[in-house]
Scaffold this active site. Structure first.
Site, PDB file in Angstrom:
ATOM      1  N   MET A  18       0.633  -0.989  -0.160  1.00 55.75           N
ATOM      2  CA  MET A  18       0.113  -0.065   0.027  1.00 55.75           C
ATOM      3  C   MET A  18       0.725   1.264   0.067  1.00 55.75           C
ATOM      4  O   MET A  18       0.544   2.386   0.542  1.00 55.75           O
ATOM      5  CB  MET A  18      -1.138   0.228   1.590  1.00 55.75           C
ATOM      6  CG  MET A  18      -2.380  -1.164   0.972  1.00 55.75           C
ATOM      7  SD  MET A  18      -3.154  -0.887   1.859  1.00 55.75           S
ATOM      8  CE  MET A  18      -2.702  -0.294   3.364  1.00 55.75           C
ATOM      9  N   GLY A  19       1.909   1.026  -0.287  1.00 53.57           N
ATOM     10  CA  GLY A  19       3.205   2.361  -0.142  1.00 53.57           C
ATOM     11  C   GLY A  19       3.311   2.839   0.965  1.00 53.57           C
ATOM     12  O   GLY A  19       3.277   2.062   2.296  1.00 53.57           O
ATOM     13  N   HIS A  22       8.980   1.526   4.010  1.00 53.82           N
ATOM     14  CA  HIS A  22      10.312   1.481   4.341  1.00 53.82           C
ATOM     15  C   HIS A  22      10.664   0.300   4.568  1.00 53.82           C
ATOM     16  O   HIS A  22      10.520  -0.523   3.260  1.00 53.82           O
ATOM     17  CB  HIS A  22       9.623   1.312   5.663  1.00 53.82           C
ATOM     18  CG  HIS A  22       8.956   0.214   6.457  1.00 53.82           C
ATOM     19  ND1 HIS A  22       8.857  -0.710   6.238  1.00 53.82           N
ATOM     20  CD2 HIS A  22       6.813   0.334   5.828  1.00 53.82           C
ATOM     21  CE1 HIS A  22       7.218  -1.527   6.585  1.00 53.82           C
ATOM     22  NE2 HIS A  22       6.512  -0.991   7.109  1.00 53.82           N
ATOM     23  N   GLY A  24      10.775  -2.668   5.652  1.00 51.53           N
ATOM     24  CA  GLY A  24      10.525  -4.220   5.717  1.00 51.53           C
ATOM     25  C   GLY A  24       9.824  -4.202   4.028  1.00 51.53           C
ATOM     26  O   GLY A  24      10.015  -5.760   3.471  1.00 51.53           O
ATOM     27  N   HIS A  25       9.462  -3.637   3.255  1.00 50.83           N
ATOM     28  CA  HIS A  25       8.850  -3.259   1.935  1.00 50.83           C
ATOM     29  C   HIS A  25      10.032  -3.706   1.329  1.00 50.83           C
ATOM     30  O   HIS A  25       9.839  -4.859   0.495  1.00 50.83           O
ATOM     31  CB  HIS A  25       7.919  -1.981   1.940  1.00 50.83           C
ATOM     32  CG  HIS A  25       6.185  -1.911   2.218  1.00 50.83           C
ATOM     33  ND1 HIS A  25       6.883  -0.233   3.223  1.00 50.83           N
ATOM     34  CD2 HIS A  25       5.573  -2.221   2.509  1.00 50.83           C
ATOM     35  CE1 HIS A  25       5.821  -0.320   3.328  1.00 50.83           C
ATOM     36  NE2 HIS A  25       4.887  -1.590   2.694  1.00 50.83           N
ATOM     37  N   ASP A 138       1.929  -9.174   9.211  1.00 52.99           N
ATOM     38  CA  ASP A 138       0.625  -9.772   8.948  1.00 52.99           C
ATOM     39  C   ASP A 138       0.627 -11.215   8.973  1.00 52.99           C
ATOM     40  O   ASP A 138      -0.378 -11.885   7.899  1.00 52.99           O
ATOM     41  CB  ASP A 138       0.317  -8.653   7.112  1.00 52.99           C
ATOM     42  CG  ASP A 138       0.289  -7.262   7.584  1.00 52.99           C
ATOM     43  OD1 ASP A 138      -0.287  -6.466   8.468  1.00 52.99           O
ATOM     44  OD2 ASP A 138       1.566  -6.745   7.521  1.00 52.99           O
ATOM     45  N   VAL A 164      10.974  -6.595  10.327  1.00 49.83           N
ATOM     46  CA  VAL A 164      11.876  -6.150  10.202  1.00 49.83           C
ATOM     47  C   VAL A 164      11.560  -4.951  10.986  1.00 49.83           C
ATOM     48  O   VAL A 164      10.464  -4.240  10.780  1.00 49.83           O
ATOM     49  CB  VAL A 164      12.457  -5.468   8.568  1.00 49.83           C
ATOM     50  CG1 VAL A 164      13.343  -4.261   9.099  1.00 49.83           C
ATOM     51  CG2 VAL A 164      12.692  -6.078   7.451  1.00 49.83           C
ATOM     52  N   ARG A 175       1.927   2.922   9.170  1.00 45.63           N
ATOM     53  CA  ARG A 175       1.175   3.748  10.549  1.00 45.63           C
ATOM     54  C   ARG A 175       1.984   4.397  11.313  1.00 45.63           C
ATOM     55  O   ARG A 175       1.824   4.961  12.410  1.00 45.63           O
ATOM     56  CB  ARG A 175       0.215   3.051  10.507  1.00 45.63           C
ATOM     57  CG  ARG A 175      -0.998   2.628   9.624  1.00 45.63           C
ATOM     58  CD  ARG A 175      -2.511   1.723  10.197  1.00 45.63           C
ATOM     59  NE  ARG A 175      -3.054   1.790   9.525  1.00 45.63           N
ATOM     60  CZ  ARG A 175      -3.445   0.586   9.054  1.00 45.63           C
ATOM     61  NH1 ARG A 175      -2.751   0.099   9.279  1.00 45.63           N
ATOM     62  NH2 ARG A 175      -4.291   0.502   8.322  1.00 45.63           N
TER      63      ARG A 175
HETATM   64  P1  AMP Z   1       1.691  -2.288   3.376  1.00 44.27           P
HETATM   65  O1  AMP Z   1       2.150  -1.826   2.581  1.00 44.27           O
HETATM   66  O2  AMP Z   1       1.204  -2.141   5.054  1.00 44.27           O
HETATM   67  O3  AMP Z   1      -0.144  -3.524   3.126  1.00 44.27           O
HETATM   68  O4  AMP Z   1       2.650  -4.381   3.267  1.00 44.27           O
HETATM   69  C1  AMP Z   1       2.999  -5.167   2.689  1.00 44.27           C
HETATM   70  C2  AMP Z   1       3.738  -5.760   2.521  1.00 44.27           C
HETATM   71  O5  AMP Z   1       4.919  -5.677   3.761  1.00 44.27           O
HETATM   72  C3  AMP Z   1       2.737  -7.083   3.762  1.00 44.27           C
HETATM   73  O6  AMP Z   1       2.901  -8.330   3.120  1.00 44.27           O
HETATM   74  C4  AMP Z   1       3.684  -6.450   4.982  1.00 44.27           C
HETATM   75  O7  AMP Z   1       3.425  -7.842   5.759  1.00 44.27           O
HETATM   76  C5  AMP Z   1       4.747  -6.393   4.814  1.00 44.27           C
HETATM   77  N1  AMP Z   1       5.398  -5.658   5.661  1.00 44.27           N
HETATM   78  C6  AMP Z   1       4.949  -4.555   6.667  1.00 44.27           C
HETATM   79  N2  AMP Z   1       5.319  -4.418   7.454  1.00 44.27           N
HETATM   80  C7  AMP Z   1       6.324  -5.004   7.357  1.00 44.27           C
HETATM   81  C8  AMP Z   1       7.599  -5.531   8.447  1.00 44.27           C
HETATM   82  N3  AMP Z   1       7.938  -4.285   9.412  1.00 44.27           N
HETATM   83  N4  AMP Z   1       8.281  -6.246   7.950  1.00 44.27           N
HETATM   84  C9  AMP Z   1       8.775  -7.433   6.966  1.00 44.27           C
HETATM   85  N5  AMP Z   1       7.352  -7.149   5.883  1.00 44.27           N
HETATM   86  C10 AMP Z   1       6.506  -5.956   6.385  1.00 44.27           C
END
Ligand code: AMP
Length: 269
Positions: A18-19, A22, A24-25, A138, A164, A175
């Protein structure tokens, strides 16, 4: 997207996001890169996975920065559609993941996982990836997507990347930037509470409810933290465990003001 996909040769991976990117992405992108010849990433704040009183409008959208980060990471194709492209007028079909989407996060966010399952299905149909990469951050989402992938016979391999964290233990999340400074300072208590579960497990605690209580005890010492749920569950079925030999997925949702954060750890022997 269809014609960009048709031009890709070899194995294709998909990283849905969802952009507000960071580290983690970016770790998901690296895992995708290692498993394929081409990486497709999506940037889409999916309206159907937000409830009416949730933060869809407030969700950060630093689009230029996101595109640059994907470019720097060597992503081959970025799919950043408008909502009206993913959900054109008259769109009505939804993917309901059933019971697994109705518990835990689903109980607190009705319809959330139907929104997730629907958008991921649309992305799989459009991109036809060989592998799709998701984050263990998640954890329930991973289980729901594995179920949907199997049940709808998508034929997509699901790869999972570890969570991460910041140096203080807070799981990276788009968030986190919405937290007030005093809430950001208190938020590492989330991981500290999960550490308490790990400690209890290490000392031989094998009762699910007692493990959840260890988590709650730490969070009850943090006045700003409003706990939505704490769960000690079977990592496959997500059913709460009683006395268990493990593994156990310990997960929680906590609110700091209007910001809702989730995190989890898996306990194994
Ligand atoms: P989101 O943009 O929040 O929908 O996340 C996109 C993808 O990144 C999803 O598969 C999340 O589980 C993953 N993600 C989000 N935060 C982290 C993190 N801290 N470490 C690893 N993966 C993450």
């Amino acid at each position: 997207m269809r014609s960009a996909r048709a031009a890709l040769k070899g194995r294709v991976s998909l990283v849905p996001t969802m952009g507000a990117l960071h580290a983690g992405h970016m770790s998901l992108v690296r895992l995708a890169r290692a498993q394929s010849d081409n990486v497709v990433a999506s940037l889409f704040v999916n309206p159907t996975q937000f409830g009416p009183n949730e933060d869809f409008a407030l969700y950060p959208r630093p689009r230029g920065r996101d595109l640059q980060m994907f470019r720097d990471a060597g992503v081959d194709v970025v799919y950043a559609p408008l909502a009206s492209e993913v959900y054109p007028p008259g769109d009505s079909t939804r993917v309901d993941p059933g019971e697994m989407g109705a518990i835990l996060e689903g109980a607190h966010r009705p319809g959330h996982f139907a929104g997730v399952a629907t958008v991921v299905t649309k992305l799989f149909v459009l991109v036809r990836p060989d592998v799709a990469v998701f984050g263990e951050k998640d954890a329930q989402q991973v289980r729901v997507i594995k179920r949907v992938t199997r049940d709808l016979m998508h034929g997509v391999e699901i790869a999972v990347a570890p969570t991460v964290r910041e140096a203080d233990g807070l799981a990276l999340s788009s968030r986190n930037v919405l937290l007030k400074p005093e809430d950001r300072a208190a938020a590492p208590a989330i991981y500290q509470s999960l550490r308490a579960a790990m400690d209890a497990w290490q000392k031989g605690e094998r009762r699910g409810p007692a493990i959840s209580n260890a988590v709650r005890t730490v969070l009850s010492g943090v006045p700003q933290a409003e706990v939505e749920y704490v769960s000690a569950a079977d990592p496959e079925t997500l059913a709460e465990v009683g006395l268990t030999s493990g593994p156990v997925l310990v997960s929680l949702a906590v609110r700091f003001g209007s910001v809702r954060l989730i995190d989890n750890v898996t306990l194994t022997t």
